[in-house]
Scaffold this motif. Structure first.
Motif, PDB file in Angstrom:
ATOM      1  N   ALA A 142     -15.080  12.891  13.350  1.00 11.97           N
ATOM      2  CA  ALA A 142     -14.503  11.673  13.916  1.00 11.97           C
ATOM      3  C   ALA A 142     -14.841  10.458  13.066  1.00 11.97           C
ATOM      4  CB  ALA A 142     -15.003  11.479  15.350  1.00 11.97           C
ATOM      5  N   VAL A 143     -16.086  10.398  12.584  1.00 10.21           N
ATOM      6  CA  VAL A 143     -16.489   9.286  11.711  1.00 10.21           C
ATOM      7  C   VAL A 143     -15.683   9.311  10.420  1.00 10.21           C
ATOM      8  CG1 VAL A 143     -18.389   8.369  10.325  1.00 10.21           C
ATOM      9  CG2 VAL A 143     -18.804   9.099  12.676  1.00 10.21           C
ATOM     10  N   GLU A 144     -15.567  10.491   9.809  1.00 17.27           N
ATOM     11  CA  GLU A 144     -14.789  10.638   8.580  1.00 17.27           C
ATOM     12  C   GLU A 144     -13.356  10.160   8.797  1.00 17.27           C
ATOM     13  OE1 GLU A 144     -14.530  11.658   4.567  1.00 17.27           O
ATOM     14  OE2 GLU A 144     -16.313  11.963   5.790  1.00 17.27           O
ATOM     15  N   ALA A 145     -12.785  10.557   9.948  1.00 14.95           N
ATOM     16  CA  ALA A 145     -11.411  10.176  10.258  1.00 14.95           C
ATOM     17  C   ALA A 145     -11.278   8.673  10.476  1.00 14.95           C
ATOM     18  CB  ALA A 145     -10.941  10.936  11.498  1.00 14.95           C
ATOM     19  N   LEU A 146     -12.243   8.086  11.183  1.00 18.11           N
ATOM     20  CA  LEU A 146     -12.213   6.649  11.446  1.00 18.11           C
ATOM     21  C   LEU A 146     -12.307   5.857  10.151  1.00 18.11           C
ATOM     22  CD1 LEU A 146     -12.351   4.263  13.488  1.00 18.11           C
ATOM     23  CD2 LEU A 146     -14.830   4.531  13.448  1.00 18.11           C
ATOM     24  N   PHE A 147     -13.232   6.241   9.277  1.00 15.03           N
ATOM     25  CA  PHE A 147     -13.391   5.532   8.008  1.00 15.03           C
ATOM     26  C   PHE A 147     -12.138   5.668   7.148  1.00 15.03           C
ATOM     27  CE2 PHE A 147     -18.322   5.293   7.547  1.00 15.03           C
ATOM     28  CZ  PHE A 147     -18.386   4.676   8.787  1.00 15.03           C
ATOM     29  N   ARG A 148     -11.522   6.860   7.141  1.00 13.92           N
ATOM     30  CA  ARG A 148     -10.299   7.058   6.368  1.00 13.92           C
ATOM     31  C   ARG A 148      -9.194   6.129   6.872  1.00 13.92           C
ATOM     32  NH1 ARG A 148      -8.695  11.571   3.606  1.00 13.92           N
ATOM     33  NH2 ARG A 148     -10.169  12.897   4.734  1.00 13.92           N
ATOM     34  N   LYS A 149      -9.039   6.043   8.187  1.00 15.53           N
ATOM     35  CA  LYS A 149      -7.980   5.203   8.753  1.00 15.53           C
ATOM     36  C   LYS A 149      -8.225   3.721   8.470  1.00 15.53           C
ATOM     37  CE  LYS A 149      -5.938   6.372  12.603  1.00 15.53           C
ATOM     38  NZ  LYS A 149      -4.495   6.361  12.206  1.00 15.53           N
ATOM     39  N   ALA A 150      -9.499   3.316   8.487  1.00 15.08           N
ATOM     40  CA  ALA A 150      -9.831   1.904   8.273  1.00 15.08           C
ATOM     41  C   ALA A 150      -9.817   1.515   6.805  1.00 15.08           C
ATOM     42  CB  ALA A 150     -11.202   1.595   8.873  1.00 15.08           C
ATOM     43  N   GLY A 151      -9.984   2.505   5.896  1.00 15.45           N
ATOM     44  CA  GLY A 151     -10.100   2.194   4.475  1.00 15.45           C
ATOM     45  C   GLY A 151     -11.529   1.900   4.053  1.00 15.45           C
ATOM     46  N   ILE A 152     -12.508   2.365   4.853  1.00 14.51           N
ATOM     47  CA  ILE A 152     -13.926   2.164   4.550  1.00 14.51           C
ATOM     48  C   ILE A 152     -14.400   3.264   3.600  1.00 14.51           C
ATOM     49  CG2 ILE A 152     -16.260   2.138   5.525  1.00 14.51           C
ATOM     50  CD1 ILE A 152     -15.018   1.128   8.145  1.00 14.51           C
TER      51      ILE A 152
END
Length: 693
Positions: free
Chosen positions: A268-278
């Motif tokens: 979930a963290v990996e997915a969130l960072f990918r979506k945000a561009g982090i």
């Protein structure tokens, strides 16, 4: 809330300030004084008359109105002190250094809540408790060292851990990374990392504010808020990198599907960072290295020239860059020959450019000039220059300093001689530069940056997805368990109808308890076919899958055998197709939403676990990023004479599935495994969906 009194106070009081600089109360007074705070600093200490040259108030009741209070007193004394200052002294901001609150005991949590209630009642900002403080260019309200160099174009750093923040600062200072602010949020009772990002986003001024944000996160309490403000800042021109610690602890939860077994809060963290561009980092060194890269001109391509006087580090950097998806192209032709003539005999120019251990500052400058002006394919220059103990390096580093200022292409200085050339490196850093002392760490950080996509667009891809029909099917579906429980796996027909609503193609199939119906279906679609038992979740484990059935007689025998399997409720017959096996899955993570996974299918998803994650709903850019990030992507692209798959169709199915999930939150786990793919099409063969109603 974050207010002016917290960031730009005209007066500060340290409750518990002392003369002992080896304790927090004394250290915080020292740092505020040495930081050049231009306002009024006051101290409250019942046992001292003077603290570090400042006259002391023995009781907080004696104070005049004061805007910001820093508390370094026992936890049990903090609630009453906050109440007094907020109510009677017009204090509008508090930084509570003290520990002993919710991080330790239930009684401490009550004290913490009491402080928050007071701050909310009087409209006060609260940092902490249990933190190292707040460091800005206006006031150094921290009790720790080091205090990094501060300037408006430095990095904004926000940390959920005080001790870790100190260690990250140690790593940053030695690299020359400068800061604009350092936020230690501690327990984050009122102001968390998401709130700091929100403030930075809503008050962002591209002309005056820092464009680099570094985060150390231990808990994401509001993923939507983090996603919204991080992606907003990045779209405004900022660059963000983060460590998320403690993300693997839920990875061992029991689950009945492949996705449930693989997905975790880390997915979930990996997915969130990918979506945000982090840009995601996994260590202090990596985070500060990425931060240093962010301070340089943005890398526009993948082609590096390496200028070195030591062959080994040049080779290691070449290997690391290549592994990370970047290139060190061969330099040849007239320009390369001309450069070789200007260097010492024995120098190499093919790339890496080795000017030899006896190469001078002049040779270094010549090599950089050729990379800048004569080799148009080169996008960036890495300079590895230490000392073999023969000369001092002031002259060489002065050349490097001037070239960094003059060149359009970014130059990455790798100065490894921190011991034998410490003064020379320190002087170079004092001119505002950064240093990457280890070439492989630099290459790893560069690869993380290069593979991080831009923030995903907020729009949902609805084309070809029948949302009303999806909601109708979900709402009318009875409890999936025959025992009446409110959760369980949907029957194959309902699964097929849901995928059809999302526009996801499926192989022709029929489910029945009638041998005659299934035989007629097989005759109609043509042999060979596949037979699968319906009922058991893991069909292969109970012998419930038979491939390559070529006759009606063979199908009849398999039907009779499968209907004897425990929990069998029918048999599914599918047209047998060939192609590369792919996998798509999804799992609902509390607070994050649906995490979508993709990868190679069949047994590979269990054995290799080569999957990438994204957060639904997904854009096409996110889907392509997930596919391209797979370790097995070369297989999908086509290798050793084998044809690749239709990548566009695979990405389209990932996006369509994510849209289906966005409007069917009752789905908690699902697998499409395998999908069969070739150069023309991608078709779902087997799918399972578990819902909770």
């Amino acid at each position: 809330m974050i207010n002016r009194q917290l960031l730009l106070p005209e007066s500060i009081v340290v409750i518990g300030g002392s003369n002992n600089v080896h304790k927090p109360g004394g250290a915080i007074v020292r740092n505020i004084l040495q930081g050049g705070f231009s306002g009024t600093l006051r101290i409250v200490n019942p046992k001292e008359d003077e603290v570090q040259g400042i006259k002391v108030f023995h009781d907080a009741r004696e104070l005049p109105p004061t805007e910001l209070a820093v508390l370094v007193i026992p936890a049990k004394m903090c609630p009453d002190t906050v109440e007094l200052l907020a109510k009677e002294k017009q204090t509008k901001a508090f930084i509570i250094i003290s520990a002993g609150f919710g991080e330790e005991t239930k009684a401490g949590a009550k004290l913490e809540q009491q402080i928050l209630d007071t701050c909310e009642k009087y409209g006060c900002a609260l940092i902490g408790p249990n933190c190292i403080g707040l460091l800005t260019r206006h006031h150094h309200s921290v009790f720790t060292k080091p205090i990094p160099a501060l300037n408006p174009r430095g990095v904004d750093f926000v940390s959920g851990s005080g001790a870790t923040a100190v260690f990250i600062l140690e790593s940053a200072v030695i690299k020359g990374l400068q800061f604009n602010s350092v936020w230690s949020i501690g327990n984050g009772k009122q102001i968390g990392i998401e709130d700091v990002l929100q403030y930075m986003d809503e008050h962002f001024d591209a002309e005056t504010d820092s464009h680099v944000k570094l985060l150390y996160i231990e808990n994401i309490s509001n993923p939507d808020k983090l996603l919204f403000h991080a992606s907003s800042l990045i779209r405004k021109g900022c660059r963000i990198a983060a460590i998320k610690a403690g993300a693997s602890e839920s990875g061992s939860r029991a689950a009945s599907s492949h996705t449930g077994a693989i997905a975790s809060s880390d997915s979930a963290v990996e997915a969130l960072f990918r979506k945000a561009g982090i840009v995601r980092c996994f260590s202090r060194e990596e985070l500060t290295t990425v931060g240093c890269i962010f301070t340089l001109p943005e890398l526009k391509g993948k082609n590096f020239a390496i200028v070195t006087h030591a062959g080994g580090p040049g080779v290691m950097l070449t290997d690391a860059l290549s592994k990370g998806g970047m290139n060190v192209p061969k330099l040849e032709g007239p320009a390369a020959e001309e450069l070789k003539e200007k260097l010492l005999p024995g120098s190499a120019v093919a790339n890496p450019i080795d000017i030899l251990a006896t190469g001078t500052a002049e040779h270094l400058g010549i090599a950089i000039d050729y990379c800048e002006n004569q080799f148009p394919r080169i996008d960036a220059i890495a300079v590895i220059y230490g000392t073999p103990g023969l000369t001092t390096l002031y002259e060489a580093y002065e050349v490097l300093h001037k070239k960094i200022q003059e060149c359009r292409k970014p130059i990455f200085p790798i100065l490894p001689s921190l011991h034998t050339a410490g003064p020379e490196v320190a002087e170079f850093l004092q001119k505002g530069h950064v240093n990457f002392s280890d070439e492989v760490t630099l290459a790893t950080a560069l690869s993380q940056i290069m593979k991080t996509p831009a923030p995903a667009p907020p729009e949902i891809e609805l084309f070809g997805v029948d949302v009303p029909k999806i909601r109708e099917i979900i709402s009318l579906t009875p409890n999936p368990s025959p025992k009446g429980e409110r959760s369980g796996y949907l029957d194959p027909d309902t699964v097929r109808r849901l995928l059809q609503c999302a526009g996801i193609p499926m192989v022709p199939e029929m489910v029945s308890t009638s041998k005659e119906e299934l035989t007629a279906f097989a005759d109609r679609v043509g042999y060979p076919v596949v037979a699968k038992v319906v009922g058991p979740v893991h069909k292969s484990d109970v012998g419930g899958v038979t491939l390559n059935i070529r006759t009606a007689e063979h199908l009849a025998l398999e039907f009779d055998r499968m209907m004897q399997i425990q929990d069998a409720t029918g048999v599914m017959v599918q047209k047998m197709l060939k192609g590369t096996e792919l996998f798509i899955g999804a799992k609902y993570e509390e607070r994050f939403g649906h995490v979508v996974l993709c990868g190679l299918g069949g047994i590979f998803v269990e054995v290799l676990k080569d999957v990438q994650s994204g957060l639904a709903p997904l854009s096409y850019g996110e889907a392509y990023s997930m596919i391209h990030s797979l370790r097995g992507y070369k297989i999908l692209k086509g290798t050793r004479g084998q044809q690749g798959i239709n990548e566009q169709k695979y990405a389209e199915i990932i996006v369509r599935l994510s849209t289906l999930l966005r409007f069917a939150t009752e789905i908690k786990e699902m697998d499409i495994n395998p999908l069969l793919a070739d150069t023309d099409d991608v078709v779902a063969v087997d799918a399972r969906i578990r819902i909770e109603k």
